[in-house]
Design an enzyme around this catalytic site. Structure first.
Site, PDB file in Angstrom:
ATOM      1  N   CYS A 133       0.811  -1.212   0.000  1.00 53.92           N
ATOM      2  CA  CYS A 133       0.000   0.000   0.000  1.00 53.92           C
ATOM      3  C   CYS A 133       0.842   1.259   0.000  1.00 53.92           C
ATOM      4  O   CYS A 133       0.669   2.133  -0.835  1.00 53.92           O
ATOM      5  CB  CYS A 133      -0.950   0.009   1.195  1.00 53.92           C
ATOM      6  N   HIS A 134       1.731   1.374   0.958  1.00 56.31           N
ATOM      7  CA  HIS A 134       2.504   2.611   1.055  1.00 56.31           C
ATOM      8  C   HIS A 134       3.988   2.354   1.235  1.00 56.31           C
ATOM      9  O   HIS A 134       4.729   3.201   1.719  1.00 56.31           O
ATOM     10  CB  HIS A 134       1.961   3.488   2.189  1.00 56.31           C
TER      11      HIS A 134
END
Lengths: 169, 419
Positions: A133-134
């Site tokens: 995701c990040h």
């Protein structure tokens, strides 16, 4: 106005406000608390997992309280790698010995401490986990090494019921 | 023409109006004096009202078929798409309607920024508008969760986890929001309830927004006060009603294009996979209208500060009427502000683009620069510009620039031509 002396009526006002506030609080709290995890959710507090078929180097993912739990049977190299890291290099310093009581088995919540995604196994710059995701990188002990996540992946309360069974929760 | 005492013609009308002055209200709305130089950027208020009503009507009908349960939600949406008569149409209007709603609201907000509509005496209109915008984002986010696909589930997980950044009580708040230890059925049912509630809150705020607007009256492209009623104004009906109506017609063509020709282009394919708490999709992206804020969130390497930056980016708008120190409303007469305005537009578009890209390498660098500039625009450039900028002299009335022999004719024509 301000130097007016305290009257019986002031006492009545204060007392009425106080009782009113308690009354409103008593009504609001159930309306707020109903949103907290309910009895049926809390009842699913623990899970038993048979780990006899897990090969060294492999990870299985089980669901506990609606969240994935990684159970990894680590290879000797992975254990060595996790234990040789200097504490200064860590963002959230924690010894591998404290995270994995039995060094062969690493049990932790498979939830990225950034915003709750499930990291991918055997990925990232530290051969542990990588969150797509990040972009948080975790090492072979599930400790945060790089990226936005603030802390290591959480180790839940668990115990070995016998050699082949882990009880989480 | 405007606030004169209205007397209904019929006897019944008079009897009714004396008891509930609805007809007086209707008369006020019809006669409402509007600056006659309003351009098409002013038609988006009407378009937004249309969007809200469209979302409420399609939402109500969808709710007749949708089942808010983690085991059945995904299937019930497919049931709407395949079995319910015209279910596909209603759902596509609703899902694309959300995008159209945001498209219109962004144009509406940027119109306000260009013509200084947020300035005195319209600060309350502006702040109510920002609250509506926040509620729209909440409604859109919760609505996106309802189909219970992979993006629904993981979007809900990531966004609710933002609250875990709050020191000490963060985790408790997140469990309270979820009603469990992860996003699950209790989360879905409460999101459905709130998703149903928020549009009606917005409707109430829209009434306040329009009420507050009708106190000072509309701003206009020249940005000077207009005497009302006067030769500078026209009654709302039929002039603005028809102009708004025409703009709405054009807007619905765009709307219909998406609904009928590319209904899924603004969505994500991953949301046609049922929610799976064990697997996170490789690339989580929010809907396009939230991307600039998502880019700001990701551009800050610290979890708490990232969340703070993202929220500040929205809430800073509330302070805008006071951050912008210039007394001149319209950018037409502010040569420097006009340039910074377009840089800000570009900056937000860039943030939107990098928000959709992976947070690494060059994208991350660009996101950081663009985030910094966003805050510099509001916190440094706007306050300083009000004192430093040499503005173009304002015309005496909105009619003056179009009259031959006006001293400002040349400048105004030239400047407006540039826009």
């Amino acid at each position: 106005m301000s130097e007016k002396k305290v009257e019986r009526r002031d006492f009545l006002f204060t007392a009425s406000y106080a009782v009113g506030a308690v009354g409103i609080g008593a009504v609001v709290w159930p309306l707020v608390d109903q949103m907290n995890p309910d009895a049926s959710v809390k009842a699913l507090a623990n899970t038993e997992v048979d780990v006899s078929s897990v090969q060294p180097g492999k990870t299985i993912t089980v669901l506990w309280r609606g969240k994935p739990v990684f159970i990894k049977r680590r290879t000797p190299e992975e254990i060595a790698e996790a234990r040789s890291v200097k504490m200064e290099e860590l963002k959230d310093p924690q010894k591998d010995e404290d995270r994995a009581k039995n060094p062969e088995w690493l049990v932790m919540l498979g939830v990225c401490t950034h915003l709750g995604c499930v990291p991918l196994n055997d990925k990232g710059d530290y051969n542990g986990w990588f969150c797509p995701c990040h972009g948080s990188h975790y090492d072979t002990s599930g400790r945060i090494r790089k990226g936005p996540a603030p802390t290591n992946m959480e180790v839940p309360k668990y115990e070995f019921v016998n050699n082949n069974t882990i009880k989480i929760g | 023409m405007s606030d004169h005492e209205y007397v209904p013609k019929s006897k019944f009308g008079k009897w009714f109006n004396d008891r509930l002055p609805l007809l007086s209200l209707a008369s006020h709305l019809a006669d409402y004096p509007t600056p006659k130089n309003l351009n098409y950027w002013w038609t988006f208020g009407g378009i937004l009202t249309f969007c809200l009503i469209t979302q409420i009507v399609t939402g109500l009908t969808l709710a007749m078929h949708y089942i808010a349960h983690a085991d059945m939600a995904f299937e019930s949406v497919e049931h709407i798409m395949r079995d319910v008569n015209y279910g596909w149409l209603i759902r596509y209007i609703h899902s694309n309607g959300a995008s159209m709603f945001f498209l219109a609201v962004y144009i509406h907000i940027f119109r306000s920024l260009f013509y200084g509509s947020y300035k005195s005496p319209r600060e309350i209109i502006w702040i109510i508008g920002i609250i509506i915008y926040l509620l729209m984002m909440a409604a859109a986010f919760m609505g996106y969760v309802l189909p219970w696909g992979q993006m629904s589930f993981w979007g809900a997980t990531v966004i609710t986890n933002l609250f875990s950044a709050i020191p000490l009580v963060g985790e408790g708040i997140v469990n309270w929001l979820w009603g469990g230890y992860s996003v699950g059925n209790p989360t879905l049912t409460r999101f459905f309830t709130l998703h149903y509630l928020i549009p009606f809150l917005i409707l109430g705020l829209v009434v306040l927004h329009i009420w507050a607007l009708h106190v000072p009256g509309n701003n206009n492209p020249v940005g000077i006060d207009v005497k009302k009623p006067s030769k500078d104004t026209v009654p709302f009906h039929p002039y603005i009603v028809l102009k708004d109506g025409f703009a709405l017609l054009m807007f619905t063509i765009v709307f219909a294009f998406f609904v009928f020709y590319s209904p899924n282009i603004l969505g994500h394919v991953d949301n046609y996979i049922e929610a799976n708490p064990m697997v996170t999709p490789a690339h989580i992206v929010p809907e396009w209208y939230l991307l600039p804020f998502y880019a700001i969130l990701r551009s800050v390497p610290d979890k708490l500060m990232g969340v703070v930056a993202m929220l500040s980016a929205i809430l800073i708008l509330v302070a805008l009427p006071w951050l912008d120190t210039s007394k001149i409303r319209s950018a037409v007469f502010r040569p420097l502000y006009r340039q910074f305005y377009w840089i800000l537009v570009a900056d937000v578009l860039i943030l939107g683009y990098v928000g959709a890209m992976p947070a690494e390498g060059l994208y991350l660098l660009v996101a950081r620069v663009a985030t910094a500039y966003y805050f510099i625009h509001f916190l440094l450039i706007l306050p300083i510009l009000g004192f430093k900028e040499k503005t173009i002299p304002l015309p005496l009335s909105i009619t003056e620039p179009v009259l031959v022999g006006s001293p400002n004719l040349a400048t105004v024509k030239k400047k407006e031509g540039l826009n």
